[in-house]
Design a protein around this motif. Structure first.
Motif, short mmCIF file in Angstrom:
data_model
loop_
_atom_site.label_atom_id
_atom_site.label_comp_id
_atom_site.label_asym_id
_atom_site.label_seq_id
_atom_site.Cartn_x
_atom_site.Cartn_y
_atom_site.Cartn_z
N SER A 132 3.01 0.43 0.30
CA SER A 132 4.09 0.94 0.78
C SER A 132 4.04 2.01 1.61
CB SER A 132 5.32 0.99 -0.23
OG SER A 132 5.48 -0.21 -0.96
N LEU A 133 3.28 3.15 1.20
CA LEU A 133 2.83 4.43 1.95
C LEU A 133 2.11 4.19 3.13
CD1 LEU A 133 2.14 6.46 -1.20
CD2 LEU A 133 3.90 6.77 0.22
N ALA A 134 1.31 2.99 3.14
CA ALA A 134 0.36 2.72 4.25
C ALA A 134 1.17 2.15 5.30
CB ALA A 134 -0.54 1.71 3.85
N THR A 135 2.45 1.30 5.05
CA THR A 135 3.26 0.70 5.91
C THR A 135 4.04 1.77 6.57
OG1 THR A 135 3.16 -1.43 4.55
CG2 THR A 135 4.98 -0.96 6.32
N THR A 136 4.63 2.87 5.49
CA THR A 136 5.44 3.77 5.98
C THR A 136 4.65 4.80 7.10
OG1 THR A 136 6.62 3.86 4.18
CG2 THR A 136 6.87 5.78 5.35
N GLU A 137 3.66 5.01 6.85
CA GLU A 137 2.84 5.78 7.83
C GLU A 137 2.58 4.92 9.18
OE1 GLU A 137 -0.84 7.83 7.11
OE2 GLU A 137 -0.59 8.13 5.14
N CYS A 138 2.34 3.69 9.07
CA CYS A 138 2.39 3.15 10.47
C CYS A 138 3.63 3.42 11.09
CB CYS A 138 2.26 1.75 9.98
SG CYS A 138 0.65 1.13 9.63
#
Length: 313
Positions: free
Chosen positions: A110-116
């Motif tokens: 989720s955090l990786a996706t949010t960073e994108c």
């Protein structure tokens, strides 16, 4: 991925064993000290940026508003994996509960996706600032910035939730060993003995969309940005305009590069080893680069820090 045959004594997963990094016992203190240092510097460096952006009135602009949130995101991102990585280096392996494994997986993805999505929003901010400077304050007022930020978090935490629901339907039998230093998708899926193709299809589609759409929009934004910069008559003006984008471009390159490489490889044993190495790069090393890049390349942050240091008696 073809699942292994489920034995008659199939049980629900209660605990997984993380094998961590394959390091010789005698050499483990060295990588442990290295990764502890990297994690501490990551937290300190990004936290300083968050505090600096929060307390300095000079940095109360959309660009630094998103940068402060990005730094906070980096702290959370690295904290998802650091404990299990360090634990695995202290012992031969570390165990994690089934609920803990899915929780770690959910928050990390989720955090990786949010960073994108946040990197995409930061590119849009630079696009409006350089291509529409006269309307920038209207296009990126406080209310719009907050809405964009909320959208990145909601958009980042929604798709992985579906993945977790699908993972909960899997059955496991035998040893539940994950050949990784945290609960990554591919190694986790290898421990299942039931059909996993539907999850793989969903994750492949979501990964493709989450990576390709922001990356393409970021690329398109910079095509327009570079076009606008080249039209600036003075060399000083062109340099000043590009300097506001260079830090973001560097972060985009270091973040999207390993992620695209991971999802572009096939899930063979050799590629899983490469995937583990790339995971180490983007989950541990990349968050440390954020404060370094913005410190070296951002004049406003450097000057704010220098003024703060001069005030110290």
């Amino acid at each position: 991925m073809a699942p292994t045959m489920c034995s008659e004594n199939v049980t629900s997963a209660n605990e997984f064993l993380l094998l961590g990094l394959h390091v010789i016992q005698e050499l483990r203190p060295l990588p442990f000290l290295l990764f502890v240092t990297i994690y501490v510097l990551t937290v300190i460096g990004n936290s300083i940026i968050v505090v600096t952006v929060s307390v300095s009135e000079r940095l109360h602009s959309p660009m630094f508003f998103f940068l402060g949130n990005f730094s906070f995101l980096e702290v959370c991102y690295s904290t998802c994996t650091a404990p299990s990585l360090l634990s695995g280096l202290l012992t031969d392996s570390s165990s994690i509960s089934y609920a803990g494994c899915l929780t770690q997986f959910y928050f990390f993805v989720s955090l990786a996706t949010t960073e994108c999505f946040l990197l995409m929003v930061m590119a849009y901010d630079r696009y409006t600032a350089i291509c529409f400077p006269l309307h920038y304050s209207t296009l990126m007022d406080r209310a719009i910035c907050v809405k964009l930020l909320v959208g990145t978090w909601v958009g980042g935490f929604t798709p992985p939730f579906v993945t977790v629901i699908l993972l909960q339907r899997l059955q496991f039998s035998g040893e539940k060993v994950i050949d990784h230093f945290f609960c990554e998708f591919a190694p986790l899926l290898k421990t299942a003995c039931s059909e996993t193709s539907y999850i793989e299809v969903y994750v492949f589609i979501m990964s493709f969309l989450i990576l390709s759409i922001p990356f393409l929009l970021i690329t398109l934004s910079y095509v327009y940005i570079m076009s606008a910069i080249l039209k600036i008559p003075s060399a000083t003006g062109r340099h000043k305009a590009f300097s506001t984008c260079s830090s973001h471009l560097a972060v985009v390159s270091t973040y999207f590069g390993p992620l695209i490489a991971i999802y572009a490889t096939t899930k063979t044993e050799s590629s899983l080893t490469l995937s583990n190495a790339l995971s180490l790069l983007y989950s541990v090393a990349t968050p440390l680069l954020n404060p370094i890049i913005y410190t070296l390349r951002n004049k406003e942050i450097r000057e704010t820090w220098m003024k703060a240091l001069h005030k110290i008696p």
